[in-house]
Design a protein around this motif. Structure first.
Motif, PDB file in Angstrom:
ATOM      1  N   ILE A 121       0.871  -1.178   0.000  1.00 39.81           N
ATOM      2  CA  ILE A 121       0.000   0.000   0.000  1.00 39.81           C
ATOM      3  C   ILE A 121       0.903   1.222   0.000  1.00 39.81           C
ATOM      4  O   ILE A 121       1.824   1.332   0.803  1.00 39.81           O
ATOM      5  N   SER A 122       0.649   2.137  -0.945  1.00 40.52           N
ATOM      6  CA  SER A 122       1.448   3.362  -1.014  1.00 40.52           C
ATOM      7  C   SER A 122       0.508   4.538  -1.248  1.00 40.52           C
ATOM      8  O   SER A 122      -0.706   4.391  -1.215  1.00 40.52           O
ATOM      9  N   SER A 123       1.097   5.695  -1.492  1.00 36.22           N
ATOM     10  CA  SER A 123       0.295   6.925  -1.515  1.00 36.22           C
ATOM     11  C   SER A 123      -0.775   6.968  -2.614  1.00 36.22           C
ATOM     12  O   SER A 123      -1.635   7.832  -2.585  1.00 36.22           O
ATOM     13  N   GLY A 124      -0.730   6.029  -3.554  1.00 34.18           N
ATOM     14  CA  GLY A 124      -1.677   6.049  -4.669  1.00 34.18           C
ATOM     15  C   GLY A 124      -3.139   5.860  -4.293  1.00 34.18           C
ATOM     16  O   GLY A 124      -4.023   6.310  -5.020  1.00 34.18           O
ATOM     17  N   THR A 125      -3.425   5.212  -3.159  1.00 30.26           N
ATOM     18  CA  THR A 125      -4.809   4.838  -2.877  1.00 30.26           C
ATOM     19  C   THR A 125      -5.447   5.622  -1.723  1.00 30.26           C
ATOM     20  O   THR A 125      -6.493   5.242  -1.232  1.00 30.26           O
ATOM     21  N   ALA A 126      -4.833   6.738  -1.312  1.00 39.05           N
ATOM     22  CA  ALA A 126      -5.384   7.561  -0.234  1.00 39.05           C
ATOM     23  C   ALA A 126      -5.710   6.726   1.003  1.00 39.05           C
ATOM     24  O   ALA A 126      -6.718   6.939   1.660  1.00 39.05           O
ATOM     25  N   ASP A 127      -4.863   5.746   1.303  1.00 37.88           N
ATOM     26  CA  ASP A 127      -5.068   4.960   2.519  1.00 37.88           C
ATOM     27  C   ASP A 127      -4.354   5.648   3.672  1.00 37.88           C
ATOM     28  O   ASP A 127      -3.774   6.710   3.508  1.00 37.88           O
ATOM     29  N   ASP A 128      -4.437   5.044   4.862  1.00 39.17           N
ATOM     30  CA  ASP A 128      -3.950   5.742   6.047  1.00 39.17           C
ATOM     31  C   ASP A 128      -2.440   5.674   6.214  1.00 39.17           C
ATOM     32  O   ASP A 128      -1.830   6.588   6.750  1.00 39.17           O
ATOM     33  N   ALA A 129      -1.837   4.583   5.796  1.00 38.11           N
ATOM     34  CA  ALA A 129      -0.404   4.409   6.009  1.00 38.11           C
ATOM     35  C   ALA A 129       0.166   3.588   4.860  1.00 38.11           C
ATOM     36  O   ALA A 129      -0.574   2.915   4.141  1.00 38.11           O
ATOM     37  N   GLY A 130       1.486   3.640   4.691  1.00 43.48           N
ATOM     38  CA  GLY A 130       2.131   2.786   3.715  1.00 43.48           C
ATOM     39  C   GLY A 130       2.367   1.417   4.323  1.00 43.48           C
ATOM     40  O   GLY A 130       2.542   1.285   5.534  1.00 43.48           O
ATOM     41  N   VAL A 131       2.335   0.382   3.476  1.00 46.19           N
ATOM     42  CA  VAL A 131       2.600  -0.971   3.975  1.00 46.19           C
ATOM     43  C   VAL A 131       3.656  -1.614   3.076  1.00 46.19           C
ATOM     44  O   VAL A 131       3.543  -1.593   1.853  1.00 46.19           O
ATOM     45  N   TYR A 132       4.702  -2.155   3.707  1.00 46.86           N
ATOM     46  CA  TYR A 132       5.855  -2.717   3.002  1.00 46.86           C
ATOM     47  C   TYR A 132       6.048  -4.166   3.423  1.00 46.86           C
ATOM     48  O   TYR A 132       6.200  -4.473   4.607  1.00 46.86           O
ATOM     49  N   LEU A 133       6.020  -5.052   2.449  1.00 40.55           N
ATOM     50  CA  LEU A 133       6.104  -6.489   2.730  1.00 40.55           C
ATOM     51  C   LEU A 133       7.534  -6.904   3.053  1.00 40.55           C
ATOM     52  O   LEU A 133       8.449  -6.676   2.264  1.00 40.55           O
ATOM     53  N   LEU A 134       7.722  -7.516   4.218  1.00 42.94           N
ATOM     54  CA  LEU A 134       9.038  -8.044   4.581  1.00 42.94           C
ATOM     55  C   LEU A 134       9.151  -9.511   4.212  1.00 42.94           C
ATOM     56  O   LEU A 134      10.124  -9.954   3.629  1.00 42.94           O
ATOM     57  N   ASN A 135       8.152 -10.309   4.613  1.00 37.37           N
ATOM     58  CA  ASN A 135       8.101 -11.722   4.257  1.00 37.37           C
ATOM     59  C   ASN A 135       6.645 -12.180   4.302  1.00 37.37           C
ATOM     60  O   ASN A 135       5.761 -11.362   4.561  1.00 37.37           O
ATOM     61  N   ASP A 136       6.391 -13.460   4.095  1.00 37.78           N
ATOM     62  CA  ASP A 136       5.015 -13.945   3.976  1.00 37.78           C
ATOM     63  C   ASP A 136       4.121 -13.576   5.156  1.00 37.78           C
ATOM     64  O   ASP A 136       2.920 -13.394   5.005  1.00 37.78           O
ATOM     65  N   ASP A 137       4.722 -13.485   6.358  1.00 40.06           N
ATOM     66  CA  ASP A 137       3.920 -13.270   7.556  1.00 40.06           C
ATOM     67  C   ASP A 137       4.018 -11.865   8.121  1.00 40.06           C
ATOM     68  O   ASP A 137       3.303 -11.536   9.068  1.00 40.06           O
ATOM     69  N   THR A 138       4.911 -11.067   7.594  1.00 37.04           N
ATOM     70  CA  THR A 138       5.164  -9.770   8.219  1.00 37.04           C
ATOM     71  C   THR A 138       5.268  -8.652   7.190  1.00 37.04           C
ATOM     72  O   THR A 138       5.954  -8.783   6.182  1.00 37.04           O
ATOM     73  N   ALA A 139       4.559  -7.574   7.495  1.00 36.05           N
ATOM     74  CA  ALA A 139       4.711  -6.348   6.711  1.00 36.05           C
ATOM     75  C   ALA A 139       4.858  -5.189   7.691  1.00 36.05           C
ATOM     76  O   ALA A 139       4.377  -5.244   8.821  1.00 36.05           O
ATOM     77  N   LEU A 140       5.558  -4.140   7.245  1.00 37.59           N
ATOM     78  CA  LEU A 140       5.712  -2.941   8.063  1.00 37.59           C
ATOM     79  C   LEU A 140       4.639  -1.928   7.667  1.00 37.59           C
ATOM     80  O   LEU A 140       4.352  -1.760   6.489  1.00 37.59           O
ATOM     81  N   VAL A 141       4.063  -1.271   8.668  1.00 41.47           N
ATOM     82  CA  VAL A 141       3.129  -0.172   8.431  1.00 41.47           C
ATOM     83  C   VAL A 141       3.860   1.105   8.820  1.00 41.47           C
ATOM     84  O   VAL A 141       4.346   1.211   9.948  1.00 41.47           O
ATOM     85  N   VAL A 142       3.982   2.066   7.917  1.00 42.25           N
ATOM     86  CA  VAL A 142       4.748   3.282   8.218  1.00 42.25           C
ATOM     87  C   VAL A 142       3.890   4.522   7.975  1.00 42.25           C
ATOM     88  O   VAL A 142       3.120   4.592   7.016  1.00 42.25           O
ATOM     89  N   THR A 143       4.009   5.478   8.873  1.00 45.14           N
ATOM     90  CA  THR A 143       3.192   6.690   8.765  1.00 45.14           C
ATOM     91  C   THR A 143       3.857   7.818   9.550  1.00 45.14           C
ATOM     92  O   THR A 143       4.674   7.561  10.434  1.00 45.14           O
ATOM     93  N   LEU A 144       3.524   9.053   9.224  1.00 41.81           N
ATOM     94  CA  LEU A 144       3.949  10.165  10.074  1.00 41.81           C
ATOM     95  C   LEU A 144       2.924  11.273  10.016  1.00 41.81           C
ATOM     96  O   LEU A 144       2.169  11.398   9.046  1.00 41.81           O
ATOM     97  N   ASP A 145       2.865  12.039  11.083  1.00 45.52           N
ATOM     98  CA  ASP A 145       1.925  13.147  11.178  1.00 45.52           C
ATOM     99  C   ASP A 145       2.453  14.136  12.208  1.00 45.52           C
ATOM    100  O   ASP A 145       3.037  13.722  13.204  1.00 45.52           O
TER     101      ASP A 145
END
Ligand code: CO
Ligand code: CO
Length: 319
Positions: A15-39
């Motif tokens: 998930i990145s800025s293209g879809t007006a979602d709340d935070a970016g999501v970056y896949l690390l492996n099959d079970d884990t992704a990072l959610v990143v945001t700032l405000d």
């Protein structure tokens, strides 16, 4: 503005800025992704520690809106050197730290610059199971819409700036804005919610219309069922409203079909920009009991404010 930047095509960017979602999501492996945001933002209340608590709850909220768990955070500080004593910054940082700790996460550091106007917030990194991401794009026809905080803190924060808010009113909005969306997030995960977003600067209608567009559905919102913060109605009647409310209304009313008999003032509150607002959650009607049970067990509250219908001309129908 963002459309001038190169598109993000890396498959790890779930998930990145293209879809007006709340935070970016970056896949690390099959079970884990990072959610990143700032405000970060300028002070919304006078008490330094409360300002820190509110800013942190707000920054953590985008992780919660995606169904994530906050892990670490970094402070962002713009401080008016010479105008305010450094003890004010200490108090703000203590308030922020208190909320990050409550979230079970750690503040690992931060960065400060000198600026004419005080600003504070955090960059937050959280974790989510990539199979359990709750984006704003999953709302399905027949789902009910649930909201987990009342709206109107924008209007009341304006009343506070104009010195028109009682100490009780200040206490009410401070507590609301400083409340983490953790309970709401855990409840929606346990109830199998389809979609969620947090209600912040674009107001209820603005964030709802982003969910509607991302999910290719229309959201029907029953204005009389939307909970209002105590005193918000009276404040807006007195003409106390932030400029952002009318900017939101000007922009988003083009996406709204109005069938409501609610009065104009109440409708305006549907566009009130929220600081650290609640979650707007779409979930199957049959999961409502599980959601309420999980939320109440964690000390939270919620209100059913509408439902998801097939896509019509407009993203939002106000009834
Ligand atoms: Co958000
Ligand atoms: Co945000």
């Amino acid at each position: 503005m963002l459309s001038k930047l190169p598109p993000i095509v890396d498959p790890r960017a779930l998930i990145s800025s293209g879809t007006a979602d709340d935070a970016g999501v970056y896949l690390l492996n099959d079970d884990t992704a990072l959610v990143v945001t700032l405000d970060f933002f300028t002070p919304v209340v006078n008490d330094a520690r409360d300002y820190g608590r509110i800013a942190a709850a707000n920054s953590l909220s985008d992780v919660y809106a995606m169904g994530g768990t906050p892990l670490v955070a970094l402070n962002i500080v713009c401080f008016p050197d010479g105008e305010l004593p450094l003890s004010v910054m200490t108090d703000v940082l203590l308030g922020g730290n208190e909320k990050v700790t409550e979230a079970g996460a750690l503040v690992l550091g931060g960065h400060s610059v000198s600026d004419r106007e005080f600003k504070f917030g955090l960059a937050v990194v959280g974790m989510v199971n990539p199979k359990r991401i709750v984006s704003n794009a999953g709302a399905g026809v027949g789902d009910v819409l649930v909201l987990t905080k009342p709206v109107g803190v924008g209007v009341l924060a304006t009343a506070l700036k104009e010195d028109e808010l009682s100490p009780e009113g200040v206490a009410i909005i401070t507590e609301l804005m400083a409340t983490l969306n953790r309970a709401a997030s855990e409840a929606m995960l346990s109830a199998g919610a389809h979609a969620a977003t947090d209600v912040t600067g674009f107001g209820l209608v603005g964030h709802a219309s982003e969910m509607a567009d991302a999910s290719a559905v229309t959201l029907e919102i029953a204005v009389p069922d939307v909970p209002l913060v105590e005193g918000a109605r009276q404040a807006i009647e007195k003409g106390l409203a932030p400029g952002g409310l009318f900017l939101n209304q000007h922009y988003y009313s083009a996406f709204v079909e109005s069938r409501t008999r609610a009065d104009g003032r109440t409708v305006e509150l549907m566009y009130d920009p929220q600081t650290s607002g609640g979650l707007l959650v779409a979930l199957p009607e049959g999961s409502l009991g599980a959601f309420d049970g999980a939320l109440n067990a964690r000390g939270g509250e919620s209100w059913v404010i509408g439902r998801v219908v097939e896509r019509r001309d407009r993203a939002i129908v106000l009834t």
